[in-house]
Design a protein around this motif. Structure first.
Motif, PDB file in Angstrom:
ATOM      1  N   ALA A  12      13.696  12.679   4.586  1.00  0.00           N
ATOM      2  CA  ALA A  12      11.899  11.950   4.465  1.00  0.00           C
ATOM      3  C   ALA A  12      11.502  11.054   4.324  1.00  0.00           C
ATOM      4  O   ALA A  12      10.919  10.448   4.844  1.00  0.00           O
ATOM      5  CB  ALA A  12      11.599  13.087   3.693  1.00  0.00           C
ATOM      6  N   ALA A  13      11.771  10.333   2.886  1.00  0.00           N
ATOM      7  CA  ALA A  13      11.551   9.541   3.421  1.00  0.00           C
ATOM      8  C   ALA A  13      12.212   8.058   3.949  1.00  0.00           C
ATOM      9  O   ALA A  13      11.299   6.925   4.546  1.00  0.00           O
ATOM     10  CB  ALA A  13      12.766   8.212   1.764  1.00  0.00           C
ATOM     11  N   ARG A  70       4.636   1.034   1.022  1.00  0.00           N
ATOM     12  CA  ARG A  70       5.565   1.738   0.202  1.00  0.00           C
ATOM     13  C   ARG A  70       5.444   3.464  -0.138  1.00  0.00           C
ATOM     14  O   ARG A  70       4.107   3.242   0.323  1.00  0.00           O
ATOM     15  CB  ARG A  70       4.795   1.209  -1.084  1.00  0.00           C
ATOM     16  CG  ARG A  70       5.693   2.439  -2.618  1.00  0.00           C
ATOM     17  CD  ARG A  70       5.440   1.875  -3.539  1.00  0.00           C
ATOM     18  NE  ARG A  70       4.759   2.913  -4.789  1.00  0.00           N
ATOM     19  CZ  ARG A  70       4.930   2.656  -5.899  1.00  0.00           C
ATOM     20  NH1 ARG A  70       4.331   1.871  -6.510  1.00  0.00           N
ATOM     21  NH2 ARG A  70       4.393   4.411  -7.188  1.00  0.00           N
ATOM     22  N   THR A  71       6.629   3.857   0.350  1.00  0.00           N
ATOM     23  CA  THR A  71       6.609   4.959  -0.020  1.00  0.00           C
ATOM     24  C   THR A  71       7.147   5.933  -1.387  1.00  0.00           C
ATOM     25  O   THR A  71       8.099   5.492  -1.477  1.00  0.00           O
ATOM     26  CB  THR A  71       7.156   5.654   1.841  1.00  0.00           C
ATOM     27  OG1 THR A  71       7.789   7.260   1.235  1.00  0.00           O
ATOM     28  CG2 THR A  71       8.954   5.079   1.721  1.00  0.00           C
ATOM     29  N   ASP A  72       6.423   6.840  -1.633  1.00  0.00           N
ATOM     30  CA  ASP A  72       7.169   7.511  -3.032  1.00  0.00           C
ATOM     31  C   ASP A  72       8.009   8.962  -2.450  1.00  0.00           C
ATOM     32  O   ASP A  72       7.977   9.981  -3.634  1.00  0.00           O
ATOM     33  CB  ASP A  72       5.893   7.635  -4.197  1.00  0.00           C
ATOM     34  CG  ASP A  72       5.880   6.624  -4.390  1.00  0.00           C
ATOM     35  OD1 ASP A  72       5.635   6.534  -5.866  1.00  0.00           O
ATOM     36  OD2 ASP A  72       5.285   5.178  -3.791  1.00  0.00           O
ATOM     37  N   ALA A 108       2.449  13.336  -5.836  1.00  0.00           N
ATOM     38  CA  ALA A 108       2.662  13.999  -4.202  1.00  0.00           C
ATOM     39  C   ALA A 108       2.000  12.802  -3.512  1.00  0.00           C
ATOM     40  O   ALA A 108       1.582  11.779  -3.984  1.00  0.00           O
ATOM     41  CB  ALA A 108       1.387  15.179  -5.111  1.00  0.00           C
ATOM     42  N   VAL A 109       2.455  13.166  -2.438  1.00  0.00           N
ATOM     43  CA  VAL A 109       2.302  11.936  -1.109  1.00  0.00           C
ATOM     44  C   VAL A 109       1.002  12.367   0.108  1.00  0.00           C
ATOM     45  O   VAL A 109       1.221  13.947   0.022  1.00  0.00           O
ATOM     46  CB  VAL A 109       3.074  11.297  -0.437  1.00  0.00           C
ATOM     47  CG1 VAL A 109       4.252  10.709  -1.267  1.00  0.00           C
ATOM     48  CG2 VAL A 109       3.998  12.450   0.560  1.00  0.00           C
ATOM     49  N   ILE A 166       0.673  -1.125  -0.059  1.00  0.00           N
ATOM     50  CA  ILE A 166       0.252   0.041  -0.062  1.00  0.00           C
ATOM     51  C   ILE A 166       0.869   0.904  -0.054  1.00  0.00           C
ATOM     52  O   ILE A 166       1.373   1.571   0.835  1.00  0.00           O
ATOM     53  CB  ILE A 166      -1.248   0.295   1.211  1.00  0.00           C
ATOM     54  CG1 ILE A 166      -1.688  -1.045   1.502  1.00  0.00           C
ATOM     55  CG2 ILE A 166      -1.658   1.185   1.180  1.00  0.00           C
ATOM     56  CD1 ILE A 166      -2.791  -1.753   0.672  1.00  0.00           C
ATOM     57  N   GLU A 167       0.923   2.328  -1.370  1.00  0.00           N
ATOM     58  CA  GLU A 167       1.479   3.161  -1.092  1.00  0.00           C
ATOM     59  C   GLU A 167       1.208   4.786  -0.239  1.00  0.00           C
ATOM     60  O   GLU A 167      -0.550   4.782  -0.451  1.00  0.00           O
ATOM     61  CB  GLU A 167       2.253   3.765  -2.169  1.00  0.00           C
ATOM     62  CG  GLU A 167       0.656   4.468  -3.627  1.00  0.00           C
ATOM     63  CD  GLU A 167       1.022   3.660  -4.622  1.00  0.00           C
ATOM     64  OE1 GLU A 167       0.439   4.858  -5.926  1.00  0.00           O
ATOM     65  OE2 GLU A 167       1.367   2.537  -5.076  1.00  0.00           O
ATOM     66  N   ASP A 168       1.672   5.343  -0.302  1.00  0.00           N
ATOM     67  CA  ASP A 168       1.254   6.977   0.244  1.00  0.00           C
ATOM     68  C   ASP A 168       0.939   8.199  -0.759  1.00  0.00           C
ATOM     69  O   ASP A 168       1.280   9.540  -0.320  1.00  0.00           O
ATOM     70  CB  ASP A 168       2.571   6.726   1.302  1.00  0.00           C
ATOM     71  CG  ASP A 168       3.521   7.269   0.743  1.00  0.00           C
ATOM     72  OD1 ASP A 168       3.824   7.147  -0.277  1.00  0.00           O
ATOM     73  OD2 ASP A 168       5.034   7.462   1.483  1.00  0.00           O
ATOM     74  N   GLN A 169       1.537   7.538  -1.996  1.00  0.00           N
ATOM     75  CA  GLN A 169       0.754   9.062  -2.818  1.00  0.00           C
ATOM     76  C   GLN A 169      -0.891   9.687  -2.600  1.00  0.00           C
ATOM     77  O   GLN A 169      -1.883   8.583  -2.108  1.00  0.00           O
ATOM     78  CB  GLN A 169       1.049   7.906  -4.600  1.00  0.00           C
ATOM     79  CG  GLN A 169       2.172   8.294  -5.157  1.00  0.00           C
ATOM     80  CD  GLN A 169       1.935   8.390  -6.133  1.00  0.00           C
ATOM     81  OE1 GLN A 169       1.493   8.678  -7.016  1.00  0.00           O
ATOM     82  NE2 GLN A 169       3.014   7.211  -7.162  1.00  0.00           N
TER      83      GLN A 169
END
Length: 299
Positions: free
Chosen positions: A172-173, A161-163, A133-134, A117-120
């Motif tokens: 930040a990541a 998942r982080t973008d 954009a997140v 699952i991503e943070d966009q």
């Protein structure tokens, strides 16, 4: 024949055990069930199911246009045909935290071994395109908490998942990766890392497995399996590679057909009919069919 010989819960257990060893697991992207079976036959450790590939297969861009039903259906088709664990791209979870919860349970039912699952924000973009954009950290964490709370099989892998690297940088990541692990994520997918040192920084920051995305024509260099292993990566995916190879071959074949009027010159590049029948276990189906009809109902 017909289905994997290993039940989904057992695939998940075995996947978790192998992931816990710390070895690097290779997950090429399957663009259909047949390619998943080929991945297994060649000796890889798992199968990846890419949202970008599913979108492209439907003739759509990877901007969040696919539905949970479409993703789960393709996931089930692929998972059933291989004994390997399948990791699936669940985009942003298809909605708010309650939708994320439903997504996880639906994907469990589809038989896959885990999902990320991503943070966009929505509409999402391909992770290696500009203009992403997140969401804020609180929203990202709610998605992961909902996913973890919703799963019924504790071995179902919830990967976060982080973008944010492409937007706010590596620090930040790293910070978001730590927060996602604190929220319950079993593994971290740091998207669009540019160097091995960046992967190494994420590895040092969290105590869960991390994934490297080696997609072609993207932000990351195409590091080798050995290079990624050396910096502590646990899973590597090549999400779109097989589709790109297949579509490139298809385009060249069509050009040959237009230019030569036949494909005789391409026969050596084709999968032979015998190899296809072997891959789909044609003989097994025939033997099963013959076995069923060996009795006489009159006796």
């Amino acid at each position: 024949m017909l289905n994997s010989t290993i039940a989904p819960h057992e695939k998940r257990r075995l996947f978790r055990e192998r992931l816990a060893t710390g070895e690097l697991l290779r997950f090429p992207g399957a663009f259909n069930p047949l390619s998943a079976r080929l991945i297994e036959r060649k000796g890889f450790e798992g199968v990846y199911i890419s949202g970008a590939v599913l979108s492209a297969d439907l003739g759509l861009p990877d901007i969040g246009l696919t539905t949970l039903t479409e993703v789960a259906s393709r996931g089930a088709q692929i998972a059933r045909t291989t004994d390997l664990p399948a990791l699936i791209d669940a985009d942003t979870g298809f909605g708010e935290p309650m939708n994320v919860a439903r997504t996880i349970q639906t994907l469990e039912d589809a038989g896959v071994a885990g999902a990320h699952i991503e943070d966009q924000i929505n509409p999402k973009r391909c992770g290696h395109l500009d203009g992403k954009a997140v969401v804020d950290e609180a929203t990202a964490l709610k998605r992961i908490r909902a996913a973890v709370e919703a799963r019924r099989d504790p071995n179902f892998l919830v990967m976060a998942r982080t973008d944010i690297r492409a937007i706010d940088g590596l620090d930040a990541a790293v910070d978001r990766a730590k927060a996602l692990v604190d929220a319950g994520a079993d593994a971290i997918f740091p998207e669009a890392m540019r160097t091995l040192e960046e992967f190494e920084a994420v590895r040092a920051a969290v105590d869960v497995p991390i994934l490297a995305n080696m997609t072609e024509f993207g932000k990351s260099d195409l590091f080798s399996v050995d290079q990624l292993r050396d910096v502590g990566v646990n899973i590597v995916i090549w999400p779109v590679s097989l589709l790109r190879m297949a579509m490139g071959a298809a385009e060249r074949a069509l050009d040959t057909l237009l230019g030569e009027g036949h494909l005789t010159s391409k026969l050596g590049e084709m999968q032979h009919r015998a190899d296809l029948y072997d891959l789909i276990d044609y003989e097994g189906y025939s033997a099963f069919d013959e076995g069923i009809f060996t009795f006489d109902v009159r006796k």
